[in-house]
Design a protein around this motif. Structure first.
Motif, PDB file in Angstrom:
ATOM      1  N   SER A  55       0.563 -81.690  61.940  1.00 46.69           N
ATOM      2  CA  SER A  55       0.804 -82.768  61.275  1.00 46.69           C
ATOM      3  C   SER A  55       2.279 -83.429  61.907  1.00 46.69           C
ATOM      4  CB  SER A  55       1.045 -82.473  59.646  1.00 46.69           C
ATOM      5  OG  SER A  55       1.809 -81.415  59.570  1.00 46.69           O
ATOM      6  N   ALA A  56       2.590 -84.461  61.441  1.00 41.06           N
ATOM      7  CA  ALA A  56       3.632 -85.190  62.190  1.00 41.06           C
ATOM      8  C   ALA A  56       4.809 -84.480  62.013  1.00 41.06           C
ATOM      9  CB  ALA A  56       3.850 -86.518  61.504  1.00 41.06           C
ATOM     10  N   LEU A  57       5.923 -84.165  62.921  1.00 43.29           N
ATOM     11  CA  LEU A  57       7.131 -83.591  62.863  1.00 43.29           C
ATOM     12  C   LEU A  57       7.982 -84.706  62.437  1.00 43.29           C
ATOM     13  CD1 LEU A  57       9.151 -81.403  63.538  1.00 43.29           C
ATOM     14  CD2 LEU A  57       9.065 -82.206  65.873  1.00 43.29           C
ATOM     15  N   SER A  58       8.752 -84.677  61.134  1.00 42.18           N
ATOM     16  CA  SER A  58       9.715 -85.654  60.779  1.00 42.18           C
ATOM     17  C   SER A  58      10.824 -85.501  61.435  1.00 42.18           C
ATOM     18  CB  SER A  58       9.745 -85.391  59.255  1.00 42.18           C
ATOM     19  OG  SER A  58      10.712 -84.221  59.149  1.00 42.18           O
ATOM     20  N   HIS A  66       4.921 -71.731  68.674  1.00 40.48           N
ATOM     21  CA  HIS A  66       4.294 -73.100  68.233  1.00 40.48           C
ATOM     22  C   HIS A  66       3.871 -72.760  66.911  1.00 40.48           C
ATOM     23  CE1 HIS A  66       0.507 -70.799  68.704  1.00 40.48           C
ATOM     24  NE2 HIS A  66       1.052 -70.419  69.784  1.00 40.48           N
ATOM     25  N   CYS A  67       4.010 -73.999  66.097  1.00 42.12           N
ATOM     26  CA  CYS A  67       3.465 -73.937  64.607  1.00 42.12           C
ATOM     27  C   CYS A  67       3.550 -75.230  63.864  1.00 42.12           C
ATOM     28  CB  CYS A  67       4.734 -73.124  63.798  1.00 42.12           C
ATOM     29  SG  CYS A  67       6.303 -74.155  63.900  1.00 42.12           S
ATOM     30  N   VAL A  68       3.076 -75.203  62.516  1.00 38.13           N
ATOM     31  CA  VAL A  68       3.006 -76.491  61.950  1.00 38.13           C
ATOM     32  C   VAL A  68       4.360 -76.625  61.414  1.00 38.13           C
ATOM     33  CG1 VAL A  68       0.650 -76.371  61.420  1.00 38.13           C
ATOM     34  CG2 VAL A  68       2.052 -75.346  59.843  1.00 38.13           C
ATOM     35  N   PRO A  69       4.630 -77.777  60.904  1.00 42.63           N
ATOM     36  CA  PRO A  69       5.955 -78.119  60.203  1.00 42.63           C
ATOM     37  C   PRO A  69       6.287 -77.101  59.141  1.00 42.63           C
ATOM     38  CG  PRO A  69       4.885 -80.089  60.871  1.00 42.63           C
ATOM     39  CD  PRO A  69       3.984 -79.296  60.969  1.00 42.63           C
ATOM     40  N   THR A  70       5.575 -76.792  58.336  1.00 37.38           N
ATOM     41  CA  THR A  70       5.837 -75.917  56.976  1.00 37.38           C
ATOM     42  C   THR A  70       6.355 -74.707  57.631  1.00 37.38           C
ATOM     43  OG1 THR A  70       3.692 -76.944  56.173  1.00 37.38           O
ATOM     44  CG2 THR A  70       4.716 -74.788  55.021  1.00 37.38           C
ATOM     45  N   ILE A  71       5.731 -73.970  58.815  1.00 32.36           N
ATOM     46  CA  ILE A  71       6.390 -72.704  59.135  1.00 32.36           C
ATOM     47  C   ILE A  71       7.636 -73.143  60.156  1.00 32.36           C
ATOM     48  CG2 ILE A  71       5.814 -70.970  60.807  1.00 32.36           C
ATOM     49  CD1 ILE A  71       3.982 -70.674  58.568  1.00 32.36           C
ATOM     50  N   LEU A  72       7.897 -74.193  60.453  1.00 36.10           N
ATOM     51  CA  LEU A  72       9.269 -74.461  60.990  1.00 36.10           C
ATOM     52  C   LEU A  72      10.134 -74.616  60.048  1.00 36.10           C
ATOM     53  CD1 LEU A  72      11.205 -75.269  63.367  1.00 36.10           C
ATOM     54  CD2 LEU A  72      10.398 -77.904  63.076  1.00 36.10           C
ATOM     55  N   ARG A  73       9.826 -75.158  58.980  1.00 38.62           N
ATOM     56  CA  ARG A  73      10.673 -75.273  57.623  1.00 38.62           C
ATOM     57  C   ARG A  73      10.952 -73.735  57.427  1.00 38.62           C
ATOM     58  NH1 ARG A  73      14.096 -78.289  56.317  1.00 38.62           N
ATOM     59  NH2 ARG A  73      15.402 -76.380  56.268  1.00 38.62           N
ATOM     60  N   MET A  74      10.093 -73.168  57.136  1.00 39.51           N
ATOM     61  CA  MET A  74      10.295 -71.379  56.614  1.00 39.51           C
ATOM     62  C   MET A  74      11.400 -70.870  57.711  1.00 39.51           C
ATOM     63  SD  MET A  74       7.240 -68.492  56.182  1.00 39.51           S
ATOM     64  CE  MET A  74       7.203 -68.376  58.137  1.00 39.51           C
ATOM     65  N   LEU A  75      11.150 -71.095  58.906  1.00 37.60           N
ATOM     66  CA  LEU A  75      11.753 -70.331  60.065  1.00 37.60           C
ATOM     67  C   LEU A  75      13.253 -70.770  59.810  1.00 37.60           C
ATOM     68  CD1 LEU A  75       9.817 -70.521  63.574  1.00 37.60           C
ATOM     69  CD2 LEU A  75      10.404 -68.623  61.939  1.00 37.60           C
ATOM     70  N   LEU A  76      13.601 -72.232  59.806  1.00 40.58           N
ATOM     71  CA  LEU A  76      15.034 -72.626  59.522  1.00 40.58           C
ATOM     72  C   LEU A  76      15.517 -72.006  58.377  1.00 40.58           C
ATOM     73  CD1 LEU A  76      14.540 -76.431  60.779  1.00 40.58           C
ATOM     74  CD2 LEU A  76      15.746 -74.522  62.014  1.00 40.58           C
ATOM     75  N   ASP A  77      15.006 -71.883  57.273  1.00 43.63           N
ATOM     76  CA  ASP A  77      15.399 -71.341  55.997  1.00 43.63           C
ATOM     77  C   ASP A  77      15.783 -69.856  56.080  1.00 43.63           C
ATOM     78  OD1 ASP A  77      15.420 -73.843  54.801  1.00 43.63           O
ATOM     79  OD2 ASP A  77      13.465 -73.348  53.591  1.00 43.63           O
ATOM     80  N   ALA A  78      14.880 -69.345  56.792  1.00 39.67           N
ATOM     81  CA  ALA A  78      14.794 -67.799  56.998  1.00 39.67           C
ATOM     82  C   ALA A  78      16.161 -67.446  58.015  1.00 39.67           C
ATOM     83  CB  ALA A  78      13.837 -67.124  57.624  1.00 39.67           C
ATOM     84  N   ALA A  79      16.146 -68.248  58.940  1.00 39.72           N
ATOM     85  CA  ALA A  79      17.357 -68.203  59.704  1.00 39.72           C
ATOM     86  C   ALA A  79      18.659 -68.356  58.972  1.00 39.72           C
ATOM     87  CB  ALA A  79      17.244 -69.029  60.972  1.00 39.72           C
TER      88      ALA A  79
END
Length: 550
Positions: free
Chosen positions: A308-311, A278-291
């Motif tokens: 915050s809102a998931l775009s 589970h995470c905030v959108p910022t961490i999800l963005r970081m994960l996708l970039d790292a992946a």
């Protein structure tokens, strides 16, 4: 007729809803399952229970007793999980310290909570050394060296692992009143010092059970014993959304990543086959970039996104990589669970419909939700009428500690005020439209900043956007879009307004939402828990926002 009550047998066990009992079934059914810390080690649940006892024993040796506040300053670790259990189980109060706050605010929270013992990771030694002179109530500091070499700081009574190894694993945990305070932490507000919230054992146990209830995850799978769990929300923030308690209660394999380092997160995910985070959108963005950078396969990874809102754009990108994304809604004051997204019947398999569904959530079990006007009158659940979302649930914080005025405002009328503008539709789906403080009033019309952000985010070249209200002599307020632009993209007002004009023509947003100005920035400022800091954006652009590019 008077109420009737059961007459229990003389020796019937009166079961208190205390955190200690969250361990009971896991030690029976999953004693050999493991709790992993980075690439440094792992412990079975049986060993974990021993470490919980050792931590309680070493704290007692340092003078800890029931009612005392014990503060933790650490990254996400097995040690933090031990404190989640040991401290409240011995009747003390666990303070999870927001280590991202400025030093004066960290000192304020420690003093306000009356912390007397600190458990401190070596990364925060300079911070503690700076604030200790202003913490007269602190009696002892335990240093967490985390495998590093070097001398202990002069202010430390000893090192965590050494003290733990020397302590007894057989601490005599006892039953006590389930309404005793178990945890406290501080939520950052828009003005003034952070506000303290607290939760009792009973509240945390009920929250744990509700989090585990199968009330309809977005992908229909839920959160189960077979999953491998890795938190990506700081453990200092709202009990890492309460999920470590759920994972431990279920006896799941758990992986604690320490400080969030993108490549380490990818390695841990691949090595341990992590299935839920589970995470905030910022961490999800970081994960996708790292992946993308490391070539990590993230398919099958279920992630609940909140804060915050998931775009729709970020959601679509994650789904293309095979992630299962679930949107959730909650607050620090709500423990945090309030509601979780659920796919509407009949739309399963429709990508666009499923992504759209993630903007609406259904209340968790035991949550009562209303939308009300300024006089607390109920507003219709028609999916269109906007009002403030107010709540009741057995785990909502009863007060802001030491702030009676703010507490009365929070609970005005006997319902917790979220300060969020929402709609509720006939099927009970809650859609957060905006924060009360972020709604833009222009020319007598209300504009939801979240809706406007969703539109602007679809414009060509936009990576990320925040929309805030700026004072305007003619209209009262006008929206300002602050955007992060893809390298090489040439952004114009016409580009940004294209999706807004399409929405205006469809009647889904007022014509007053059309932008007259925007600002390009390298990155959006964030709060200590990863949310976009709109207060700072408004302050930064108050004097230099102009028509066109600001």
């Amino acid at each position: 007729m008077p109420l009737r009550f059961a007459e229990p047998a003389t020796e019937a066990y009166r079961f208190p809803l205390t955190i200690r009992h969250l361990l009971d079934s896991a030690l029976t059914t999953a004693s050999d399952r493991r709790i992993v810390y980075r690439d440094q080690g792992s412990w079975t649940y049986r060993e974990f229970a021993g470490r919980v006892g050792r931590l309680a024993s070493l704290l007692a040796d340092l003078g800890a007793e029931q009612g005392m506040t014990i503060a933790v300053m650490d990254w996400d670790s097995h040690r933090y999980l031990e404190a989640y259990f040991a401290v409240p189980m011995m009747g003390a109060v666990l303070q999870t310290v927001n280590v991202r706050l400025p030093a004066p605010q960290v000192a304020y929270t420690l003093n306000h909570a009356k912390a007397e013992i600190l458990l401190v990771h070596h990364d925060f030694f300079p911070l503690v050394e700076a604030v200790l002179p202003s913490l007269p109530g602190v009696k002892a500091v335990v240093a967490i060296m985390d495998g590093t070499q070097g001398a202990l700081p002069a202010f430390a009574k000893g090192e965590y692992e050494a003290l733990s190894a020397a302590a007894s694993p057989d601490y005599p945990f006892e039953d006590f009143d389930e309404n005793a305070v178990a945890t406290t932490f501080y939520t950052t507000g828009t003005t003034g010092n952070p506000k303290g919230v607290c939760f009792t054992h009973r509240q945390l146990v009920l929250h744990t059970l509700a989090c585990n209830a199968p009330f309809g995850a977005a992908d229909g799978t839920g959160f189960a014993y077979k999953d491998v769990y890795m938190p990506l929300t700081p453990m200092f923030h709202v009990h890492a959304w309460g999920v470590p308690y759920v994972a431990t209660m279920l006896g799941m394999t758990q992986v604690y990543p320490g400080r969030y380092e993108p490549e380490m997160l990818c390695r841990l995910h691949a090595q341990h086959k992590v299935t839920y985070s589970h995470c905030v959108p910022t961490i999800l963005r970081m994960l996708l970039d790292a992946a993308e950078k490391t070539g990590t396969d993230v398919s099958g990874w279920t992630i609940t996104v909140g804060g915050s809102a998931l775009s729709p754009q970020l959601c679509a990108e994650g789904r293309r990589k095979g992630m299962r994304l679930i949107a959730g809604y909650g607050m620090s004051e709500t423990g945090p669970l309030v509601s979780v997204a659920r796919i509407r019947p009949g739309t399963e398999g429709d990508d666009a419909a499923e992504i759209q569904a993630l903007t609406a959530t259904v209340p968790a079990p035991l949550i009562s939700a209303r939308i009300v006007d300024d006089d607390m009158n109920d507003l219709p659940h028609d999916g269109q009428t906007r009002g403030e979302l107010v709540l009741r649930a057995p785990w909502l914080t009863p007060c802001y500690t030491g702030d009676a005025k703010a507490s009365e405002t929070l609970w005005h009328g006997g319902w917790m005020h979220t300060q969020d503008i929402a709609t509720i539709d006939p099927d009970g789906y809650i859609r957060i439209r905006d924060r009360l403080k972020d709604v833009i009033k222009t020319g007598g019309e209300w504009i939801d900043s979240i809706q406007l952000e969703e539109l602007v985010a679809t414009a060509e070249g936009v990576v990320e956007v925040a929309v805030v209200a700026m004072p305007d002599a003619k209209w009262g307020e006008r929206p300002l879009a602050v955007v992060v632009v893809r390298p090489g993209a040439a952004l114009t007002l016409e580009t940004l307004n294209a999706p807004i004009e399409a929405a205006i023509s469809q009647g889904t947003i007022t014509r007053y939402a059309k932008l007259e100005r925007f600002a390009v920035v390298e990155g959006l400022p964030r709060t200590s828990v990863g949310k976009i800091d709109k207060k700072l954006i408004r302050a930064t652009h108050a004097d230099n926002a102009q028509a066109g590019v600001a």
